[in-house]
Design an enzyme around this catalytic site. Structure first.
Site, PDB file in Angstrom:
ATOM      1  N   ASP A 351       0.862  -1.170   0.000  1.00 54.28           N
ATOM      2  CA  ASP A 351       0.000   0.000   0.000  1.00 54.28           C
ATOM      3  C   ASP A 351       0.911   1.235   0.000  1.00 54.28           C
ATOM      4  OD1 ASP A 351      -2.309   1.563   0.308  1.00 54.28           O
ATOM      5  OD2 ASP A 351      -2.040   1.630   2.468  1.00 54.28           O
ATOM      6  N   ASP A 543      -1.626  -0.943   5.942  1.00 57.04           N
ATOM      7  CA  ASP A 543      -1.836  -0.369   7.274  1.00 57.04           C
ATOM      8  C   ASP A 543      -2.809  -1.195   8.099  1.00 57.04           C
ATOM      9  OD1 ASP A 543      -4.331   0.230   6.266  1.00 57.04           O
ATOM     10  OD2 ASP A 543      -3.932   2.361   6.006  1.00 57.04           O
ATOM     11  N   ASP A 547      -7.064  -2.635   4.300  1.00 62.85           N
ATOM     12  CA  ASP A 547      -6.415  -3.672   3.512  1.00 62.85           C
ATOM     13  C   ASP A 547      -6.620  -5.075   4.068  1.00 62.85           C
ATOM     14  OD1 ASP A 547      -5.332  -1.777   1.728  1.00 62.85           O
ATOM     15  OD2 ASP A 547      -3.728  -1.336   3.147  1.00 62.85           O
TER      16      ASP A 547
END
Length: 650
Positions: A351, A543, A547
């Site tokens: 990410d 994080d 996700d």
């Protein structure tokens, strides 16, 4: 083969002995450690005296006196093992190491090899002591986590602070933490600022400066002044409680190697027992000068050598050492299986926001047209003062402005920005659409800027713009470079942020492939496409909040900043307790070092045992070689596993 399971729950600090972990000494523990060695010392002393009397052929040291002497020497180390073997047999578990060692040493007594019988059991007992010492050493790094479990909380009730158990404190109550005390519960800082030691949670020794209304976590140590905190989580839901639970249960998740060895030992041990029986009696039918005592001696040697202690001890200890080394570095693996899985990773998907960037808007650049920068920012800050938008907060952090201008008649133009009066001048703050609406020309240079941009016009003239961007983490570039160096072939960035910004960050970090503007389900599809190729072993770093689906779907899910994210704790396989992406590289190195140590132990144990088994069956090895093949190899394997605690990973 049954070994006692390494259980981290046994590590909880003992409150009964009145010991405080802060004094640096545990006298009760030292005493118990010394007492554990007393039986071995007694047996060793009597064995050496007995061997000396045998060597000098002392006349009175014969027959029953000799038998009684060596029996007494045997009992301190042998009786606990024989008893454990008998207890296991009563429970239906016959083929344990205790059974093997008992019949081998009692058999040695039966055929008159008293010193060998005592020596085998003595070295086995010493091996167990060394094993326990090694396990305790490996547990030392994780012990720091268990020691941070807070014992009491000073909570404000009925106009005064009273000391209570952390479990009894409710959400919303106010607690006080004095200098040197541990924060007992997660909460929000009510004091202006605090300096906290979070080393046991994050692996970072540098004190953390926390400002008012910021989150603080249970287990952190208050360093400077008395602080007050508003509790936001009950104790059982606090970050430290969840992390402790993770660490305590980590050894339950066995690696494939560990599971295989344990299954192998349970099949291997009875086979060896029957082979030893065969080695005792079958030669009668094939050897002309068969002597029962000689072949029984060979069978006993065979039994001692065959005990797979080195494997069953050192392999779990190797993985446990890896888990401890990782926790010391602020990395939590949820089990040995994930240490194994991490060694196979060749594709890394990450990410952007909160992973390689700080997730906080900062002023990147300021450009003014015919205005002094400080005065220009004072007009802008006056307009943004009342806003809670992240971009407004970033602008308000500008250090040079006096921030004493006042805005009046401020109104919001939906989707475009703000309009108001500052020092008698009309000020427009917003995007290009706001400028176009008010017939203000905007320089073409702004069109090539991909980051968030705030345009400002004063008295119907374009005054300048401020570029706002998410900052890269300090070690982000180094991380990508290091990942390539450790053999991660594919690195891909997936982000929900604008594609143009994502591509720019990827280019800055030298990441070849990146996609922006993705929803969580889009990220999941991208990872599933990668996983369709069986050669791709995919790790995802995120994080841990939006996700979660991708963390769960990847071969290894890695959560950043796990202390603040419930979803990270529950979904990810590996938790980086700091926000440093470079720790991912260290996690890979630790897992590879652990696997290397485990396989070194397997090869060492099997290699030596096979050689000495062949020599023993052929009558070329004595009980002393058998002792080395069993206990000696176990000790070497343990020492090799302990090396993990000394290794450094840059």
């Amino acid at each position: 083969m049954k070994k006692k399971k390494i259980n981290l729950r046994d590590l909880k600090p003992d409150s009964d002995n009145g010991h405080s972990h802060d004094d640096g000494h545990n006298h009760g523990k030292s005493s118990s450690q010394f007492n554990a060695y007393i039986p071995a010392v007694i047996s060793f002393t009597m064995l050496i005296v007995g061997i000396g009397l045998d060597y000098f052929d002392v006349s009175f040291f014969k027959d029953w006196l000799r038998i009684i002497w060596y029996t007494i020497a045997y009992l301190p180390v042998g009786f606990p093992v024989v008893k454990e073997g008998w207890e296991s047999i009563k429970k239906g578990d016959v083929f344990t190491e205790f059974f093997l060692m008992s019949i081998a040493t009692i058999g040695a007594f039966i055929i008159g090899e008293y010193p060998e019988g005592v020596a085998v059991m003595l070295f086995y007992a010493v091996g167990e002591l060394f094993q326990n010492a090694a396990v305790n050493r490996a547990k030392g790094n994780i012990q720091a986590l268990l020691d941070v479990r807070p014992k009491e909380a000073n909570v404000f009730r009925n106009g005064d602070y009273i000391s209570v158990s952390p479990e009894s404190v409710e959400i919303g109550e106010k607690i006080q933490i004095r200098v040197g005390e541990k924060i007992p519960l997660d909460g929000i800082l009510l004091s202006e600022k605090a300096s906290l030691n979070t080393a046991a949670l994050t692996g970072e020794s540098k004190p953390d400066i926390i400002n008012k209304k910021s989150k603080v976590y249970a287990g952190s140590i208050n360093l400077e002044s008395v602080i007050e905190v508003e509790v936001t989580s009950k104790f059982e839901d606090s970050s430290i409680a969840r992390i402790l639970d993770l660490v305590q249960n980590a050894t339950a998740r066995k690696s494939k190697t560990e599971l295989f060895i344990r299954k192998f030992a349970r099949i291997y041990t009875p086979i060896v027992v029957f082979l030893a029986i065969g080695l005792t009696f079958l030669p009668y039918f094939f050897v002309d000068d068969y002597v029962f005592r000689d072949w029984l001696y060979r069978a006993l040697i065979f039994l001692v050598i065959s005990c797979p202690c080195a494997l069953v001890i050192s392999i779990p200890l190797g993985y446990f050492g890896g888990l401890g080394a990782a926790s010391k570095n602020g990395i939590l693996f949820k089990g040995a299986s994930f240490l194994d899985a991490m060694t196979q990773i060749n594709t890394l998907v990450m990410d952007k926001t909160g992973t390689v960037t700080k997730g906080v808007f900062k002023i990147k650049s300021i450009k003014t047209f015919d205005w002094d920068e400080e005065e220009f920012m004072n007009y802008l800050m006056a307009m943004e003062k009342q806003s809670t938008h992240p971009i407004a907060k970033a602008i308000m952090e500008y250090q040079k402005g006096t921030n004493n201008f006042e805005a009046q008649d401020v109104s919001e133009v939906a989707g475009k920005g703000l309009k108001g009066i500052v020092n008698g001048k009309t000020v427009l703050v917003g995007n290009k659409a706001l400028m176009t609406l008010n017939d203000i020309d905007v320089p073409t240079e702004t069109e090539s800027i991909v980051e968030s941009i705030v345009l400002v016009a004063i008295d119907n003239q374009f005054a300048g713009y401020v570029v706002i961007a998410d900052e890269l983490k300090e070690d982000a570039k180094e991380t990508i470079s290091s990942l390539h160096q450790v053999g991660i072939k594919k690195i891909m960035m997936l982000s929900g942020d604008k594609d143009s910004i994502t591509q720019q960050v990827a280019k800055e970090l030298n990441i070849e492939k990146a996609k922006g503007g993705l929803l969580p389900e889009d990220k999941l599809k991208e990872v599933e496409i990668l996983k369709k190729n069986p050669e791709n072993k995919v790790a995802f770093i995120g994080d841990g909040i939006n996700d979660a689906p991708v963390l769960a779907a990847s071969n290894v899910g890695i959560a950043m900043g796990g202390l603040g994210s419930d979803v990270a704790i529950e979904t990810a396989d590996v938790i980086i307790q700091t926000d440093q992406p470079s720790k991912v590289v260290r996690a890979i190195k630790i897992s590879r070092s652990t696997r290397k140590v485990v396989w070194q132990n397997i090869i060492l144990a099997f290699g030596v045992k096979v050689i000495v088994l062949i020599l023993g069956a052929g009558g070329l090895a004595t009980m002393w070689e058998a002792v080395f093949a069993d206990v000696g190899v176990a000790l070497l394997a343990i020492l090799n596993a302990v090396r993990l605690q000394k290794m450094k990973w840059s």
